[in-house]
Design an enzyme around this catalytic site. Structure first.
Site, PDB file in Angstrom:
ATOM      1  CG  ASP A  12      -2.017   1.004   1.172  1.00  0.00           C
ATOM      2  OD1 ASP A  12      -2.103   1.720   0.156  1.00  0.00           O
ATOM      3  OD2 ASP A  12      -2.810   1.079   2.129  1.00  0.00           O
ATOM      4  CG  ASP A 106      -3.308   3.887  -3.517  1.00  0.00           C
ATOM      5  OD1 ASP A 106      -4.218   3.115  -3.866  1.00  0.00           O
ATOM      6  OD2 ASP A 106      -3.443   4.718  -2.593  1.00  0.00           O
ATOM      7  CD  GLU A 107      -5.565  -0.824  -1.410  1.00  0.00           C
ATOM      8  OE1 GLU A 107      -5.232  -1.610  -0.485  1.00  0.00           O
ATOM      9  OE2 GLU A 107      -6.560  -0.091  -1.354  1.00  0.00           O
TER      10      GLU A 107
END
Length: 365
Positions: A12, A106-107
């Site tokens: 993350d 983003d993860e």
């Protein structure tokens, strides 16, 4: 406890959009920054850790954020940049495994049970990924490692920012029992409130319930809560996540009640949606209108047809029809959104890109 031998990493990125802006703009570093518009009706898309100290969070109205921090800096959203950086991050992931499930820009989850570098310990891979992201992209990531997705996700949040945490199978029961119920996957504010009324506040409380009791109160989700409370999550890391919908929305500069104004705004949203459909090639047979009112309540109206919605001439007439079913004379419209879903042809080559303090000693895993 199942799947003890699986090795799952959840990576993350820390304050991703804001961190990219601070990386690319030295004058923003160390200062409270949000990505989003400072327009009176704007919304915070992301907040730096400096901004979060003032209580600022994503999805917060910009005006509220400015009241919390009068010297707050606003940076324009640059999705094309974030998408490009995300691609660089995924290139780093692919050095270790191709079993990658993106959750957003983003993860992502990575299954490194069998990996390209032959490492025995998943934590070694996570450390190398974090180091590569920092050295090559000048960004910071947190990582969680465990034997299933539920625990890996929780572990990645455990020591943010720039954290790494391993939840070994031998630690899982103790970790879960002390976990606030709000931290469980699938437990939102409404469900948490219901659980509190039933005396469920932590994982240990949830674990004390039978599967029959949980299903009685929470339906099919009750079985998932039961499994999570016992450290069980059999869901695989899915390499491909097929896009199920595509949409866009706009928050209006002023709340509107006039039909002519609503149709004009609907036209603009429909035009943007057509542009996104053209770029993505998505073929959805269900069109959904989303309306948020002045009081922040919202409704949706949908229509399904045999052919996919792709052209403005297909979308706008049906969108107008859906709008005609909405009563907004006494409750002005604040936001209008349109989306297409129910794919006619699902393509397997389009990945979907759509987010406690315990003293544990990390065991090797």
């Amino acid at each position: 406890m199942k799947d003890k031998l699986r090795k799952i990493i959840h990576v993350d990125m820390d304050a991703f959009y804001a961190s990219v802006e601070q990386r690319d703009n030295p004058e923003y570093r160390g200062k409270p920054l949000v990505v989003g518009s400072d327009h009176p009706r704007g919304v915070v898309a992301a907040a730096s850790y400096e901004a979060r100290k003032y209580g600022i969070r994503s999805a917060m109205p910009s005006m509220k954020a400015k009241k919390l921090c009068p010297h707050l800096i606003f940076a324009d959203v640059r999705f094309h940049v974030y998408e490009a950086v995300s691609a660089q991050i995924h290139a780093i992931f692919h050095r270790y495994t191709d079993i990658i499930e993106p959750l957003s820009l983003d993860e992502a989850f990575l299954d490194v049970t069998e990996n390209k570098v032959g490492y025995e310990l998943a934590v070694d891979i996570a450390l190398e990924i974090k180091a590569a992201i920092r050295e090559e992209l000048n960004l910071v990531a947190s990582a969680g490692i465990s034997y299933n997705k539920f625990l890996a996700k929780i572990a990645s949040d455990y020591r943010k920012p720039d954290g790494i945490c391993t939840i070994h199978p031998s630690q899982a029961d103790q970790f879960i029992e002390q976990l606030p119920i709000e931290s469980f996957w699938g437990v939102g504010p409404v469900t948490a409130k219901k659980m509190h009324k039933l005396g469920i506040h932590r994982g240990s409380d949830l674990k004390a319930w039978s599967i029959v009791g949980l299903v009685q109160h929470f339906g099919k989700m009750g079985r998932m809560y039961y499994d999570f409370a016992h450290g069980v999550d059999d869901r695989p890391v899915e390499e491909i996540r097929i896009r199920k919908s595509l949409g866009c929305e706009t928050t209006l500069e002023k709340d509107i009640t006039a039909q002519s104004s609503a149709i004009i705004e609907l036209y603009h949203v429909a035009t943007e949606l057509v542009s996104r459909i053209g770029e993505d090639g998505f073929q959805g047979t269900t069109l959904t209108l989303k309306i948020k009112f002045k009081d922040f309540s919202q409704i949706t109206r949908s229509i399904t047809q045999e052919n996919s919605f792709e052209l403005l001439d297909d979308i706008l007439p049906q969108a107008k029809k859906l709008l005609s079913e909405v009563d907004y004379e006494d409750n002005p419209i604040r936001l209008i959104g349109l989306s297409v879903s129910n794919p006619k042809l699902e393509s397997a080559d389009k990945p979907l890109y759509i987010q406690l303090k315990l003293d544990f000693k990390d065991e090797e895993y």
